[in-house]
Design a protein around this motif. Sequence first.
Motif, PDB file in Angstrom:
ATOM      1  N   PRO A 147      10.262   2.386  -2.975  1.00  0.00           N
ATOM      2  CA  PRO A 147       9.178   3.120  -2.312  1.00  0.00           C
ATOM      3  C   PRO A 147       9.074   2.760  -0.829  1.00  0.00           C
ATOM      4  CG  PRO A 147       8.285   1.351  -3.659  1.00  0.00           C
ATOM      5  CD  PRO A 147       9.767   1.377  -3.905  1.00  0.00           C
ATOM      6  N   VAL A 148       8.893   3.791  -0.032  1.00  0.00           N
ATOM      7  CA  VAL A 148       8.658   3.620   1.400  1.00  0.00           C
ATOM      8  C   VAL A 148       7.274   4.206   1.665  1.00  0.00           C
ATOM      9  CG1 VAL A 148       9.377   4.268   3.732  1.00  0.00           C
ATOM     10  CG2 VAL A 148      11.092   3.744   1.995  1.00  0.00           C
ATOM     11  N   TYR A 149       6.393   3.386   2.204  1.00  0.00           N
ATOM     12  CA  TYR A 149       5.005   3.794   2.430  1.00  0.00           C
ATOM     13  C   TYR A 149       4.806   4.241   3.872  1.00  0.00           C
ATOM     14  CZ  TYR A 149       4.295   1.531  -2.024  1.00  0.00           C
ATOM     15  OH  TYR A 149       4.389   1.186  -3.348  1.00  0.00           O
ATOM     16  N   HIS A 150       3.852   5.129   4.063  1.00  0.00           N
ATOM     17  CA  HIS A 150       3.459   5.572   5.397  1.00  0.00           C
ATOM     18  C   HIS A 150       2.097   4.957   5.685  1.00  0.00           C
ATOM     19  CE1 HIS A 150       6.037   9.476   5.189  1.00  0.00           C
ATOM     20  NE2 HIS A 150       6.580   8.493   4.518  1.00  0.00           N
ATOM     21  N   THR A 151       2.009   4.187   6.737  1.00  0.00           N
ATOM     22  CA  THR A 151       0.763   3.579   7.162  1.00  0.00           C
ATOM     23  C   THR A 151       0.459   4.098   8.559  1.00  0.00           C
ATOM     24  OG1 THR A 151       1.091   1.613   5.806  1.00  0.00           O
ATOM     25  CG2 THR A 151      -0.381   1.381   7.693  1.00  0.00           C
ATOM     26  N   TYR A 152      -0.797   4.421   8.808  1.00  0.00           N
ATOM     27  CA  TYR A 152      -1.203   5.009  10.086  1.00  0.00           C
ATOM     28  C   TYR A 152      -2.179   4.097  10.802  1.00  0.00           C
ATOM     29  CZ  TYR A 152       0.910   9.200   8.173  1.00  0.00           C
ATOM     30  OH  TYR A 152       1.793  10.093   7.647  1.00  0.00           O
ATOM     31  N   LEU A 153      -1.982   3.966  12.114  1.00  0.00           N
ATOM     32  CA  LEU A 153      -2.887   3.210  12.976  1.00  0.00           C
ATOM     33  C   LEU A 153      -3.533   4.212  13.931  1.00  0.00           C
ATOM     34  CD1 LEU A 153      -0.402   0.336  13.924  1.00  0.00           C
ATOM     35  CD2 LEU A 153      -1.893   0.470  11.928  1.00  0.00           C
ATOM     36  N   PHE A 154      -4.852   4.136  14.042  1.00  0.00           N
ATOM     37  CA  PHE A 154      -5.596   5.065  14.894  1.00  0.00           C
ATOM     38  C   PHE A 154      -6.523   4.314  15.828  1.00  0.00           C
ATOM     39  CE2 PHE A 154      -4.979   7.486  10.906  1.00  0.00           C
ATOM     40  CZ  PHE A 154      -4.286   8.562  11.418  1.00  0.00           C
ATOM     41  N   GLY A 155      -6.835   4.955  16.937  1.00  0.00           N
ATOM     42  CA  GLY A 155      -7.823   4.439  17.859  1.00  0.00           C
ATOM     43  C   GLY A 155      -8.933   5.453  18.049  1.00  0.00           C
ATOM     44  N   PRO A 156      -9.997   5.066  18.739  1.00  0.00           N
ATOM     45  CA  PRO A 156     -11.087   6.008  19.005  1.00  0.00           C
ATOM     46  C   PRO A 156     -10.562   7.239  19.751  1.00  0.00           C
ATOM     47  CG  PRO A 156     -11.705   3.790  19.666  1.00  0.00           C
ATOM     48  CD  PRO A 156     -10.250   3.749  19.320  1.00  0.00           C
ATOM     49  N   GLY A 157     -11.058   8.397  19.367  1.00  0.00           N
ATOM     50  CA  GLY A 157     -10.648   9.625  20.034  1.00  0.00           C
ATOM     51  C   GLY A 157      -9.309  10.164  19.577  1.00  0.00           C
ATOM     52  N   ALA A 158      -8.775   9.660  18.461  1.00  0.00           N
ATOM     53  CA  ALA A 158      -7.482  10.129  17.972  1.00  0.00           C
ATOM     54  C   ALA A 158      -7.541  11.598  17.563  1.00  0.00           C
ATOM     55  CB  ALA A 158      -7.007   9.271  16.795  1.00  0.00           C
ATOM     56  N   PHE A 159      -8.719  12.039  17.145  1.00  0.00           N
ATOM     57  CA  PHE A 159      -8.881  13.420  16.710  1.00  0.00           C
ATOM     58  C   PHE A 159     -10.031  14.083  17.443  1.00  0.00           C
ATOM     59  CE2 PHE A 159      -6.864  11.231  13.209  1.00  0.00           C
ATOM     60  CZ  PHE A 159      -5.815  12.086  12.901  1.00  0.00           C
ATOM     61  N   ALA A 160      -9.858  15.351  17.712  1.00  0.00           N
ATOM     62  CA  ALA A 160     -10.924  16.152  18.309  1.00  0.00           C
ATOM     63  C   ALA A 160     -11.447  17.091  17.231  1.00  0.00           C
ATOM     64  CB  ALA A 160     -10.386  16.959  19.487  1.00  0.00           C
ATOM     65  N   TYR A 161     -12.756  17.349  17.255  1.00  0.00           N
ATOM     66  CA  TYR A 161     -13.404  18.189  16.255  1.00  0.00           C
ATOM     67  C   TYR A 161     -14.282  19.195  16.965  1.00  0.00           C
ATOM     68  CZ  TYR A 161     -16.940  19.352  12.746  1.00  0.00           C
ATOM     69  OH  TYR A 161     -17.795  20.014  11.914  1.00  0.00           O
ATOM     70  N   ALA A 162     -14.228  20.433  16.517  1.00  0.00           N
ATOM     71  CA  ALA A 162     -15.054  21.477  17.132  1.00  0.00           C
ATOM     72  C   ALA A 162     -15.215  22.627  16.154  1.00  0.00           C
ATOM     73  CB  ALA A 162     -14.396  21.980  18.421  1.00  0.00           C
ATOM     74  N   THR A 163     -16.089  23.542  16.502  1.00  0.00           N
ATOM     75  CA  THR A 163     -16.186  24.785  15.736  1.00  0.00           C
ATOM     76  C   THR A 163     -15.385  25.834  16.495  1.00  0.00           C
ATOM     77  OG1 THR A 163     -18.245  25.349  16.846  1.00  0.00           O
ATOM     78  CG2 THR A 163     -18.426  24.287  14.707  1.00  0.00           C
TER      79      THR A 163
END
Length: 166
Positions: A65-81
């Motif tokens: 098995p090879v796992y995918h691990t993600y590292l994020f910081g503040p503002g990694a995603f933008a959200y809007a309507t």
Amino acid sequence: AKQLLGDSKTKLTVMVAHSAVISDLDDQDQITFEKDSQGVPLQIYRGMELIEDDEVGQEVVDGKPVYHTYLFGPGAFAYATSSDNTPIAGGIGTWNTEFARVGLQSDSIFINRRRFVLCARGVKFDPSAIAAQSATNAELEVGAQYTKVYEDKNIPMVRVRHNVGI
């Protein structure tokens, strides 16, 4: 993996990993526990909050098995309507706001729709290959649909592919 961001590596504050990865880190006594302002316990690995999610990805390579691990910081995603105001075919108004009236029953109907948009910051999605008004999950999964518009060190996310316990 953090070094991919160079001097911006300290901006990575959250790690999302498969339960097998977190279990392996726990077996190695690499996880500490802190409480947030509400008293909720948080798992911490090297200063990053851990989020356990078996949906982050796992594949099998050479029978392992090879796992995918993600590292994020503040503002990694933008959200809007969405601001899509496409006119309604056969109706009055737009996709976001539609009006209808049944005069003999004295009923007025107001329909308010919203679409929510979540996007990784630092990349641009090319909508030219979308078949309908909105992209399907399959269309969103095509990596060629995205173009990087920020420098690597200004995109606060990193994916790590790795083994556990080998």
